[in-house]
Design a protein around this motif. Structure first.
Motif, PDB file in Angstrom:
ATOM      1  N   ASP A   2       0.830  -1.153  -0.117  1.00 61.29           N
ATOM      2  CA  ASP A   2       0.053   0.153  -0.117  1.00 61.29           C
ATOM      3  C   ASP A   2       1.074   1.229   0.023  1.00 61.29           C
ATOM      4  O   ASP A   2       0.502   2.066  -0.544  1.00 61.29           O
ATOM      5  CB  ASP A   2      -0.835   0.010   1.143  1.00 61.29           C
TER       6      ASP A   2
ATOM      7  N   TYR B 103       2.381   1.803  -3.480  1.00 63.13           N
ATOM      8  CA  TYR B 103       1.139   2.178  -4.255  1.00 63.13           C
ATOM      9  C   TYR B 103       1.081   3.739  -3.965  1.00 63.13           C
ATOM     10  O   TYR B 103       1.026   4.656  -5.147  1.00 63.13           O
ATOM     11  CB  TYR B 103      -0.104   1.455  -3.948  1.00 63.13           C
ATOM     12  N   LEU B 104       0.985   4.238  -2.843  1.00 63.85           N
ATOM     13  CA  LEU B 104       1.138   5.432  -2.638  1.00 63.85           C
ATOM     14  C   LEU B 104       2.252   6.578  -2.926  1.00 63.85           C
ATOM     15  O   LEU B 104       1.724   7.309  -3.709  1.00 63.85           O
ATOM     16  CB  LEU B 104       0.891   5.716  -0.916  1.00 63.85           C
TER      17      LEU B 104
ATOM     18  N   ASN C 258       3.898   5.650  -5.812  1.00 66.17           N
ATOM     19  CA  ASN C 258       3.745   5.612  -7.028  1.00 66.17           C
ATOM     20  C   ASN C 258       3.018   6.487  -7.722  1.00 66.17           C
ATOM     21  O   ASN C 258       2.708   6.585  -8.847  1.00 66.17           O
ATOM     22  CB  ASN C 258       3.868   4.253  -7.464  1.00 66.17           C
ATOM     23  N   ASP C 259       1.973   7.034  -6.761  1.00 70.53           N
ATOM     24  CA  ASP C 259       0.871   7.896  -7.527  1.00 70.53           C
ATOM     25  C   ASP C 259       1.521   9.106  -8.185  1.00 70.53           C
ATOM     26  O   ASP C 259       2.073   9.681  -7.411  1.00 70.53           O
ATOM     27  CB  ASP C 259      -0.024   8.101  -6.367  1.00 70.53           C
TER      28      ASP C 259
ATOM     29  N   VAL D 165       0.969  12.264  -6.055  1.00 71.47           N
ATOM     30  CA  VAL D 165       1.444  12.208  -4.756  1.00 71.47           C
ATOM     31  C   VAL D 165       3.181  12.331  -4.853  1.00 71.47           C
ATOM     32  O   VAL D 165       3.682  13.071  -4.315  1.00 71.47           O
ATOM     33  CB  VAL D 165       1.296  10.902  -4.065  1.00 71.47           C
ATOM     34  N   GLN D 166       3.681  11.533  -5.709  1.00 74.33           N
ATOM     35  CA  GLN D 166       5.254  11.465  -5.932  1.00 74.33           C
ATOM     36  C   GLN D 166       5.973  12.956  -5.784  1.00 74.33           C
ATOM     37  O   GLN D 166       6.852  13.047  -5.252  1.00 74.33           O
ATOM     38  CB  GLN D 166       5.610  10.373  -6.826  1.00 74.33           C
TER      39      GLN D 166
ATOM     40  N   LEU E 203      -3.408   9.371  -0.002  1.00 77.53           N
ATOM     41  CA  LEU E 203      -3.741   9.135  -1.247  1.00 77.53           C
ATOM     42  C   LEU E 203      -4.854  10.313  -1.757  1.00 77.53           C
ATOM     43  O   LEU E 203      -5.475  10.898  -1.119  1.00 77.53           O
ATOM     44  CB  LEU E 203      -4.783   7.752  -1.405  1.00 77.53           C
TER      45      LEU E 203
ATOM     46  N   LYS F 253      -7.549  10.544  -3.349  1.00 74.35           N
ATOM     47  CA  LYS F 253      -8.909  10.335  -3.114  1.00 74.35           C
ATOM     48  C   LYS F 253      -9.365  10.904  -1.666  1.00 74.35           C
ATOM     49  O   LYS F 253     -10.590  11.058  -1.528  1.00 74.35           O
ATOM     50  CB  LYS F 253      -9.523   9.126  -3.440  1.00 74.35           C
TER      51      LYS F 253
END
Length: 175
Positions: A19, A22-23, A25-26, A29-30, A93, A95
């Motif tokens: 998770d 994934y965060l 790699n957004d 975000v990155q 994230l 969202k």
């Protein structure tokens, strides 16, 4: 496990690495959390994330209380124990942006860190183009302490890096 009105802040476990990766790699975000090149981070980067979580004085996985859904991470790392200065970082994230979750988590983590770790100050770095984060930090009483001009090349332009901080007595007066 710690809770706020809408959030769960729990300790990191090995299964959280997927998770967190994934965060990180957004694509929204990155660019806001690293001055490195924006790139796809592979499984090997999990070692960096593991070390980050394990070295934190306070490292929490942030989850939605209602569902238990992974939202992000929040950290305070004390790099200078003698000076009682913690460094704060948070990442959610997209969202979950613009719903007050970041403010709620930040307020809890900062308050907890002052009360339980005997810190005198908490510092952070934030890119000047991250208006949402800067507004949260200012609302909670952080003040801008410095500006490193043109510190990072981001999306075809230079961005400044702001350093912000809050002292324990300032926090106590405001909260």
């Amino acid at each position: 496990m710690l809770t706020t009105e809408r959030l769960i802040l729990r300790s990191y476990v090995e299964n959280d690495l997927d998770d967190i990766l994934y965060l990180w790699n957004d694509p929204l975000v990155q660019p806001l959390i690293t001055s490195d090149n924006v790139t796809l981070l592979g499984p090997k980067f999990k070692e960096t994330l593991r070390a980050q979580m394990e070295q934190a004085t306070f490292g929490a996985i942030i989850a939605l209380k209602e569902t238990g859904e992974f939202m992000g991470q929040g950290l305070v790392t004390v790099l200078e124990p003698k000076n009682r200065d913690g460094t704060f970082g948070i990442c959610l994230l997209p969202k979950f942006w613009s719903n007050g979750y970041g403010t709620e988590a930040t307020k809890f983590i900062i308050d907890h860190s002052f009360k339980w770790f005997g810190l005198n100050r908490i510092s952070l770095g934030v890119f000047a183009n991250n208006a949402r984060a800067i507004a949260v930090y200012k609302k909670l009483g952080f003040v801008t302490e410095g500006r490193k001009r043109q510190a990072v090349w981001m999306d075809g332009r230079w961005e400044d890096l702001l350093t912000m901080g809050i002292l324990r007595d300032e926090w106590d007066r405001q909260h």
